[in-house]
Design a protein around this motif. Structure first.
Motif, PDB file in Angstrom:
ATOM      1  N   HIS A  60      10.661  -0.174   3.622  1.00 21.73           N
ATOM      2  CA  HIS A  60       9.347  -0.720   3.250  1.00 21.73           C
ATOM      3  C   HIS A  60       8.604   0.284   2.379  1.00 21.73           C
ATOM      4  O   HIS A  60       7.901   1.160   2.872  1.00 21.73           O
ATOM      5  CB  HIS A  60       8.514  -1.069   4.485  1.00 21.73           C
ATOM      6  CG  HIS A  60       7.258  -1.840   4.159  1.00 21.73           C
ATOM      7  ND1 HIS A  60       6.924  -3.025   4.777  1.00 21.73           N
ATOM      8  CD2 HIS A  60       6.260  -1.599   3.268  1.00 21.73           C
ATOM      9  CE1 HIS A  60       5.781  -3.466   4.279  1.00 21.73           C
ATOM     10  NE2 HIS A  60       5.345  -2.613   3.367  1.00 21.73           N
ATOM     11  N   HIS A  91       6.791   0.728  -1.870  1.00 21.82           N
ATOM     12  CA  HIS A  91       6.284   0.046  -3.059  1.00 21.82           C
ATOM     13  C   HIS A  91       6.592   0.943  -4.241  1.00 21.82           C
ATOM     14  O   HIS A  91       6.906   2.128  -4.062  1.00 21.82           O
ATOM     15  CB  HIS A  91       4.775  -0.188  -2.941  1.00 21.82           C
ATOM     16  CG  HIS A  91       4.426  -1.055  -1.766  1.00 21.82           C
ATOM     17  ND1 HIS A  91       4.426  -2.423  -1.827  1.00 21.82           N
ATOM     18  CD2 HIS A  91       4.116  -0.736  -0.484  1.00 21.82           C
ATOM     19  CE1 HIS A  91       4.122  -2.912  -0.627  1.00 21.82           C
ATOM     20  NE2 HIS A  91       3.936  -1.906   0.204  1.00 21.82           N
ATOM     21  N   LYS A 140       7.976 -11.693   2.059  1.00 22.81           N
ATOM     22  CA  LYS A 140       6.934 -10.791   2.568  1.00 22.81           C
ATOM     23  C   LYS A 140       5.650 -11.566   2.841  1.00 22.81           C
ATOM     24  O   LYS A 140       5.263 -12.446   2.065  1.00 22.81           O
ATOM     25  CB  LYS A 140       6.673  -9.706   1.507  1.00 22.81           C
ATOM     26  CG  LYS A 140       5.410  -8.865   1.686  1.00 22.81           C
ATOM     27  CD  LYS A 140       5.604  -7.752   2.699  1.00 22.81           C
ATOM     28  CE  LYS A 140       4.324  -6.955   2.897  1.00 22.81           C
ATOM     29  NZ  LYS A 140       3.951  -6.106   1.785  1.00 22.81           N
ATOM     30  N   HIS A 194       4.902  -2.035   9.994  1.00 26.60           N
ATOM     31  CA  HIS A 194       3.824  -1.104  10.349  1.00 26.60           C
ATOM     32  C   HIS A 194       3.654  -0.892  11.851  1.00 26.60           C
ATOM     33  O   HIS A 194       2.578  -0.532  12.338  1.00 26.60           O
ATOM     34  CB  HIS A 194       2.499  -1.522   9.697  1.00 26.60           C
ATOM     35  CG  HIS A 194       2.619  -1.748   8.206  1.00 26.60           C
ATOM     36  ND1 HIS A 194       3.640  -1.204   7.465  1.00 26.60           N
ATOM     37  CD2 HIS A 194       1.856  -2.445   7.334  1.00 26.60           C
ATOM     38  CE1 HIS A 194       3.494  -1.569   6.199  1.00 26.60           C
ATOM     39  NE2 HIS A 194       2.439  -2.326   6.083  1.00 26.60           N
ATOM     40  N   ASP A 230       6.020   3.265   3.297  1.00 23.35           N
ATOM     41  CA  ASP A 230       4.984   2.408   2.700  1.00 23.35           C
ATOM     42  C   ASP A 230       4.266   3.166   1.578  1.00 23.35           C
ATOM     43  O   ASP A 230       3.067   3.004   1.363  1.00 23.35           O
ATOM     44  CB  ASP A 230       3.980   1.936   3.767  1.00 23.35           C
ATOM     45  CG  ASP A 230       3.199   0.690   3.342  1.00 23.35           C
ATOM     46  OD1 ASP A 230       3.621   0.014   2.390  1.00 23.35           O
ATOM     47  OD2 ASP A 230       2.159   0.403   3.963  1.00 23.35           O
TER      48      ASP A 230
END
Ligand SMILES: [Zn+2]
Length: 381
Positions: free
Chosen positions: A86, A88, A201, A263, A320
């Motif tokens: 996970h 970006h 997602k 998370h 993340d």
């Protein structure tokens, strides 16, 4: 806008933990950016205008056996290797750069991304899941170039990121229409590229399952059942949103073992985490380095404890993090600390897990085998 006032004020006062938590919420964006996008209208045009020109990448032939779609084409699941589940690359407020191009230098950021992802590859990471979708400024043509030039395998996503409302376009249309668009990304390609989505997602935050969020969760569930592409989520752990997500997925007939509740690493509540695990889902210990939510030593302790309880086969690791996240001003980013980057797990977390008694086999499970199994559990139903 409160968040704007807040950020302007940041330079004039010291950052408290509370400020940072609020900044995290701002950075989590979703609602604000979606509102902007819908006010601007013509989202399709804006989306096209924000993407850098791309060379047409032909779609390679899928390998024999199970495979997963990436930005540069299908990859055998046996070649996924060490996978950050996970992350970006670029997170942009939806529609802002399209309207105010001076705020975003795509070429410079692309170079930075190629450098970082190349270094990650040199360190033994083979695959990165980029969980960026509509609502966070998804730009697959640019990500495709970064993946191609860095050589890192990047799994790209479809879905919608919001904490409350959906853009006006979707408010006026059905869940099935939203699901159709997600399926299009999975079966035809994203933003007119050859890259197909390898994962779905969605997000549920402190506002809970609002009508907008519910629409997204149900559309994601439907697209998942039609295509077999697995689901990964954003949650607010402290309000236990993972359980609410599982309830909605369950009511749509989703096999919860094909879902990563994201998370979860923000939480030390073993009771909450085991509830999620006992319903069959993977949990994402996926914000290592975001000390503002939970410092690394506590994240490590919870992960090690769950490994000791036999759950290593249901956890995945990540940060993340991003190359560039436009809702963090340089001051906030600096205050967030140096650990929040793609390398923290390799540099600090894995040694700490070993120190805490986690075995090599368990580390292998969380970083290599679980991602592989997650993407091998395919087929619509
Ligand atoms: Zn994320």
């Amino acid at each position: 806008m409160a968040s704007q006032d807040y950020r302007q004020g940041l330079t004039e006062r010291r950052l408290s933990r509370r400020d940072l938590l609020r900044a995290g919420t701002v950075a989590g964006l979703g609602a604000a950016s979606l509102a902007l996008a819908s006010c601007a209208g013509g989202e399709e045009e804006s989306a096209v205008a924000t993407v850098a020109p791309t060379r047409e990448l032909p779609r390679p032939t899928p390998p024999p056996g199970p495979y997963v779609e990436t930005a540069t084409g299908p990859v055998s699941t046996s070649d996924l290797g060490f996978t950050l589940m996970h992350e970006h690359i670029f997170v942009l407020s939806e529609g802002v750069a399209a309207n105010f191009p001076s705020v975003w230098d795509a070429e410079a950021k692309k170079k930075e991304a190629i450098d970082l992802l190349s270094r990650l590859k040199d360190r033994g990471v083979s695959t990165l899941l980029d969980a960026t979708v509509l609502g966070s400024g998804r730009n697959v043509p640019l990500v495709q170039q970064v993946a191609q030039e860095s050589g890192l395998q990047v799994i790209v996503a479809t879905g919608l990121y919001t904490y409350d409302e959906v853009p006006h376009y979707f408010q006026a249309r059905s869940v099935d229409h939203m699901a159709d668009l997600f399926v299009q990304d999975i079966t035809e390609g994203i933003q007119r590229t050859s890259a197909r989505a390898g994962v779905l997602k969605c997000a549920t935050d402190h506002a809970g399952v609002t009508p907008g969020v519910e629409k997204v969760l149900r559309a994601v569930a439907k697209a998942h059942r039609r295509t077999g592409v697995p689901i990964t989520t954003h949650t607010e752990a402290k309000s236990q949103q993972g359980l609410a997500q599982q309830d909605v997925f369950d009511s749509e007939g989703v096999d919860l073992s094909r879902v990563i509740i994201g998370h979860c690493g923000d939480s030390e509540d073993i009771d909450y985490l085991t509830k999620l695990l006992e319903r069959g889902s993977y949990i994402g210990m996926d914000r290592f380095g975001l000390d503002v939510y939970l410092p690394t030593n506590k994240r490590v302790a919870v992960s090690a404890r769950l490994c000791g309880m036999g759950y290593a086969e249901r956890m995945v690791l990540s940060h993340d993090a991003a190359v560039y996240w436009d809702s963090f001003t340089p001051e906030v980013l600096k205050a967030l600390g140096v650990n929040w980057n793609y390398f923290h797990i390799l540099n600090d977390v894995l040694p700490a897990l070993r120190q805490a008694g986690v075995s090599e086999a368990q580390i292998q499970a969380m970083t290599v085998e679980n991602p592989r199994h997650f993407f091998e559990n395919v087929g619509g139903y």
